[in-house]
Every structure is written in structure tokens, then in C-alpha cells.
Design an enzyme around this catalytic site. Structure first.
Site, PDB file in Angstrom:
ATOM      1  CB  SER A 157      -5.185   8.334  -7.309  1.00  0.00           C
ATOM      2  OG  SER A 157      -6.233   8.076  -6.398  1.00  0.00           O
ATOM      3  CE1 TYR A 167      -1.652   5.868  -4.295  1.00  0.00           C
ATOM      4  CE2 TYR A 167      -3.746   6.914  -3.754  1.00  0.00           C
ATOM      5  CZ  TYR A 167      -2.959   6.180  -4.623  1.00  0.00           C
ATOM      6  OH  TYR A 167      -3.487   5.764  -5.827  1.00  0.00           O
TER       7      TYR A 167
END
Length: 252
Positions: free
Chosen positions: A137, A150
Site C-alpha cells: 500500500s 496497518y
């Protein structure tokens, strides 16, 4: 002949979103694809939309499940492409994030990816071809408020990708990470719903909070990510390894 004819690819989290788009893209290039995930019913439905695809149930947080799933996949022939796509996200202020929540995200995004990679790397490093693509990401390259677990997990994925690219540089295996911004998937739908619930904003306003991080002002499509993954899996990408490629509309 298609670029990936004769190759076999496993895609974790392959039943929806980015994983399913990757499976379709690789199959279109001639690869035989095996999609894995926790929901077997959903996987089998997805596999029916891809010629020759196989669906295998997998929980990346369970070592026995990983061993069994990859043994079943390898029974049909050597696996020479792995797309580590399975992942989860959570949102909360750091001081309100429990250790259980922290560990839950690392268990899937980091430890699960490690298990799956270790399941294929032995045979793959001895073969004449190998591609491992980790779906990270843009959060793996920079910070982000309210998503610390995350962000930490995706930084770990990028770091692992770079380390393994060096460690296995003497083999035919390449390791790369793809780092998308916000992609139009169920995860983003959940993020929008979470913003709406916590702030009382409309869906349009909540969505704008996410799209404003993209200079193009839009969500990325799963197929855009899959196109990059397919290229990284192709024979002509053999000199590309250890990279973290952003797909973010120009965000850096």
C-alpha cells in the site's frame, strides 16, 4: 502464445477486489490460476468466471491451513508465481488500539504473507522461473493517522520485499511490492462506512476524504493494480526486483 502460458499462479485473497482482478489478468496472459481465501463459496463462484481456475480454501493465519492449501495447489504442478494479496485493515486512534487488534492485523498482513512465501520459496528458488508480488500500500511508504497497525504492517511488507530481493538475487525469483492508494474495493467501502458512522458525514463527503489523497481525485480501479502485477509476473520483468511501485494517481 500468451506471455504466461505454462506458468501456475497462486493469488491469496483471490475471491474479490484486487486479488480477483489479478487472477483474471494473469489468466488472460495464459497462466493457470489458483485463487485462495477463507470463503470457499465465494472463491468457487469467482473461479467459475476464470477459465481453468482452481479455488482452494486458505486461512493465512493458520500454519496448518497454509501447508495444506499449498500442498493441494502444488499437486497440480509447480507454482512459479505467487501474489500475496490477502490483507485486512482497521481504523482507530493509536491510544485506543488494543494489542489484540494490533496483532490481528500483523497476523494477516505480515505473518500470513511470510507463511505463504515460505510455502513456495524452496521449490521456486531451484526452478528457472519465479515471481513473488506482494500487495502492499502507499501506506507502506508513508504514515497515516488512525491506521497505525496497518501502516506498520505494510512498511514490514515493503521491507521484507527489499530484503528477499537481495537474499535470492542469485536465483530466478524476483520479489516486488505494489503500493496502491485507495482502490475501489470492499475494504474502501468499509472505510467510507466507518467515516460516515463516526462523523455523521454523507457518503459523498466521506468518500471525498479518501479521494483527496489522490492528485487525480479518484479511486483507483482493481484492474489498474492487476495490470502492474501482471507485468511484474511476466518474463520481461526479470531484471525488476526489490521495487515498491506506487499506483496512486501521482501521490508520493
Amino acid at each position: 502464445m500468451s506471455k504466461l502460458t505454462g506458468h501456475r499462479a497462486v493469488i491469496t485473497g483471490g475471491g474479490t477486489g484486487i486479488g480477483l482482478a489479478c487472477a483474471r489478468s494473469l489468466a488472460a496472459q495464459g497462466a493457470q490460476v489458483i485463487i485462495m481465501g477463507r470463503d470457499l463459496v465465494r472463491l468457487e463462484a469467482a473461479a467459475q468466471t476464470i477459465p481453468g481456475a482452481q479455488a482452494i480454501q486458505l486461512d493465512v493465519t493458520d500454519a496448518d491451513s497454509v501447508t495444506a492449501a499449498f500442498a493441494k495447489a502444488a499437486a497440480g504442478g509447480a507454482i512459479d508465481i505467487l501474489v500475496n494479496n490477502a490483507g485486512i485493515v482497521g481504523a482507530a486512534a493509536f491510544h485506543r488500539t488494543s494489542m489484540e487488534e494490533w496483532q490481528r492485523i500483523q497476523a494477516v498482513n505480515v505473518e500470513g504473507l511470510v507463511r505463504c512465501t515460505q510455502a513456495v520459496i524452496g521449490p521456486m528458488m531451484k526452478s528457472a522461473y519465479g515471481r513473488i508480488v506482494n500487495i502492499a500500500s502507499i501506506a507502506g511508504l508513508r504514515g497515516g493517522a488512525y491506521i497505525a497497525p496497518y501502516v506498520a504492517s505494510k512498511h514490514a511488507v515493503v521491507g521484507l520485499t527489499k530484503s528477499l530481493s537481495i537474499e535470492y538475487a542469485g536465483t530466478a525469483v524476483t520479489f516486488n511490492a505494489v503500493c496502491p492508494g485507495y482502490v475501489e474495493t470492499a475494504i474502501v467501502d468499509n472505510s467510507v462506512a466507518n467515516i460516515m458512522a463516526k462523523t455523521g458525514r454523507s457518503r459523498e463527503d466521506a468518500l471525498s476524504e479518501l479521494t483527496k489523497t489522490n492528485p487525480q481525485g479518484r479511486l483507483i480501479q482493481p484492474e489498474e493494480v492487476a495490470e502492474t502485477v501482471a507485468w511484474l509476473c511476466s518474463p520481461l520483468s526479470g531484471s525488476v526486483s526489490g521495487q515498491a511501485i506506487t499506483i496512486s494517481g501521482g501521490a508520493i
